[in-house]
Write a protein that holds these residues in place. Structure first.
Motif, mmCIF file in Angstrom:
data_model
loop_
_atom_site.group_PDB
_atom_site.id
_atom_site.type_symbol
_atom_site.label_atom_id
_atom_site.label_comp_id
_atom_site.label_asym_id
_atom_site.label_seq_id
_atom_site.Cartn_x
_atom_site.Cartn_y
_atom_site.Cartn_z
ATOM 1 N N GLU A 3 12.824 -33.877 6.270
ATOM 2 C CA GLU A 3 14.118 -33.760 5.612
ATOM 3 C C GLU A 3 14.299 -32.443 4.859
ATOM 4 O O GLU A 3 15.409 -31.948 4.719
ATOM 5 N N ASP A 4 13.218 -31.852 4.349
ATOM 6 C CA ASP A 4 13.345 -30.626 3.567
ATOM 7 C C ASP A 4 13.513 -29.369 4.433
ATOM 8 O O ASP A 4 13.662 -28.282 3.914
ATOM 9 N N VAL A 5 13.508 -29.506 5.746
ATOM 10 C CA VAL A 5 13.691 -28.378 6.644
ATOM 11 C C VAL A 5 15.147 -28.371 7.097
ATOM 12 O O VAL A 5 15.610 -29.293 7.745
ATOM 13 N N GLY A 6 15.845 -27.307 6.732
ATOM 14 C CA GLY A 6 17.237 -27.173 7.119
ATOM 15 C C GLY A 6 17.431 -26.051 8.107
ATOM 16 O O GLY A 6 16.490 -25.324 8.466
ATOM 17 N N ILE A 7 18.671 -25.873 8.537
ATOM 18 C CA ILE A 7 18.974 -24.838 9.519
ATOM 19 C C ILE A 7 18.724 -23.448 8.945
ATOM 20 O O ILE A 7 18.322 -22.541 9.661
ATOM 21 N N GLY A 8 18.929 -23.276 7.648
ATOM 22 C CA GLY A 8 18.670 -21.977 7.030
ATOM 23 C C GLY A 8 17.212 -21.577 7.113
ATOM 24 O O GLY A 8 16.891 -20.423 7.421
ATOM 25 N N LEU A 9 16.317 -22.524 6.854
ATOM 26 C CA LEU A 9 14.887 -22.239 6.951
ATOM 27 C C LEU A 9 14.482 -21.928 8.382
ATOM 28 O O LEU A 9 13.677 -21.026 8.635
ATOM 29 N N VAL A 10 15.056 -22.641 9.326
ATOM 30 C CA VAL A 10 14.747 -22.400 10.735
ATOM 31 C C VAL A 10 15.199 -21.004 11.148
ATOM 32 O O VAL A 10 14.459 -20.266 11.812
ATOM 33 N N ILE A 11 16.400 -20.611 10.750
ATOM 34 C CA ILE A 11 16.906 -19.276 11.096
ATOM 35 C C ILE A 11 16.065 -18.200 10.418
ATOM 36 O O ILE A 11 15.706 -17.193 11.037
ATOM 37 N N TRP A 12 15.717 -18.402 9.134
ATOM 38 C CA TRP A 12 14.896 -17.423 8.420
ATOM 39 C C TRP A 12 13.517 -17.272 9.073
ATOM 40 O O TRP A 12 13.010 -16.159 9.207
ATOM 41 N N THR A 13 12.926 -18.377 9.486
ATOM 42 C CA THR A 13 11.628 -18.323 10.156
ATOM 43 C C THR A 13 11.744 -17.556 11.468
ATOM 44 O O THR A 13 10.860 -16.766 11.815
ATOM 45 N N GLY A 14 12.813 -17.765 12.210
ATOM 46 C CA GLY A 14 13.036 -17.015 13.449
ATOM 47 C C GLY A 14 13.195 -15.532 13.198
ATOM 48 O O GLY A 14 12.666 -14.698 13.951
ATOM 49 N N ILE A 15 13.922 -15.168 12.134
ATOM 50 C CA ILE A 15 14.091 -13.751 11.797
ATOM 51 C C ILE A 15 12.751 -13.125 11.438
ATOM 52 O O ILE A 15 12.440 -12.002 11.862
ATOM 53 N N LEU A 16 11.931 -13.827 10.663
ATOM 54 C CA LEU A 16 10.596 -13.315 10.326
ATOM 55 C C LEU A 16 9.738 -13.123 11.566
ATOM 56 O O LEU A 16 9.034 -12.117 11.712
ATOM 57 N N TYR A 17 9.800 -14.080 12.491
ATOM 58 C CA TYR A 17 9.013 -13.980 13.725
ATOM 59 C C TYR A 17 9.431 -12.760 14.533
ATOM 60 O O TYR A 17 8.585 -12.009 15.022
ATOM 61 N N VAL A 18 10.727 -12.553 14.671
ATOM 62 C CA VAL A 18 11.217 -11.379 15.402
ATOM 63 C C VAL A 18 10.784 -10.103 14.682
ATOM 64 O O VAL A 18 10.365 -9.130 15.321
ATOM 65 N N GLY A 19 10.863 -10.102 13.352
ATOM 66 C CA GLY A 19 10.459 -8.927 12.593
ATOM 67 C C GLY A 19 8.993 -8.582 12.772
ATOM 68 O O GLY A 19 8.633 -7.410 12.908
ATOM 69 N N TYR A 20 8.135 -9.592 12.783
ATOM 70 C CA TYR A 20 6.708 -9.340 13.010
ATOM 71 C C TYR A 20 6.471 -8.755 14.400
ATOM 72 O O TYR A 20 5.636 -7.879 14.577
ATOM 73 N N ASN A 21 7.209 -9.239 15.381
ATOM 74 C CA ASN A 21 7.030 -8.732 16.743
ATOM 75 C C ASN A 21 7.623 -7.338 16.925
ATOM 76 O O ASN A 21 7.172 -6.588 17.790
ATOM 77 N N LEU A 22 8.615 -6.962 16.137
ATOM 78 C CA LEU A 22 9.193 -5.623 16.236
ATOM 79 C C LEU A 22 8.209 -4.542 15.811
ATOM 80 O O LEU A 22 8.361 -3.387 16.202
ATOM 81 N N ALA A 23 7.225 -4.885 15.031
ATOM 82 C CA ALA A 23 6.240 -3.900 14.578
ATOM 83 C C ALA A 23 5.416 -3.342 15.733
ATOM 84 O O ALA A 23 4.823 -2.273 15.610
ATOM 85 N N VAL A 24 5.406 -4.017 16.859
ATOM 86 C CA VAL A 24 4.616 -3.568 18.003
ATOM 87 C C VAL A 24 5.297 -2.411 18.734
ATOM 88 O O VAL A 24 4.621 -1.536 19.278
ATOM 89 N N TYR A 25 6.612 -2.368 18.729
ATOM 90 C CA TYR A 25 7.333 -1.374 19.531
ATOM 91 C C TYR A 25 7.028 0.070 19.165
ATOM 92 O O TYR A 25 6.766 0.874 20.065
#
Length: 88
Positions: A3-25
């Protein structure tokens, strides 16, 4: 889903994941000028894919060895729990 996981947390986690992967480029783009043919590109992609997948296999099979142990499977950082007894 808890219940404590909302759409905002899911979107923020996705943004962090993409950001970590951008460091490789930036680290990889300087090698593009050294590729001389399509064959070089293909083989470098295969080698990079294998090198990036290998740590995942190590993690998966190591955790699989601790399968019934709820302490390891329920931990936020399973590696820390698995390595507690190492070196003692």
């Amino acid at each position: 889903m808890p219940e404590d996981v909302g759409i905002g947390l899911v979107i923020w986690t996705g943004i962090l994941y993409v950001g970590y992967n951008l460091a490789v480029y930036p680290a990889a783009l300087f090698t593009v000028k050294r590729l001389e043919s399509r064959k070089h590109s293909l083989w470098s992609g295969v080698i990079a894919g294998v090198l990036m997948t290998f740590p995942w296999f190590l993690t998966y099979f190591t955790i699989l060895g601790f399968y019934p142990n709820e302490e390891v499977l329920g931990a936020r950082m399973p590696w820390l729990v698995m390595l507690e007894g190492f070196g003692n």
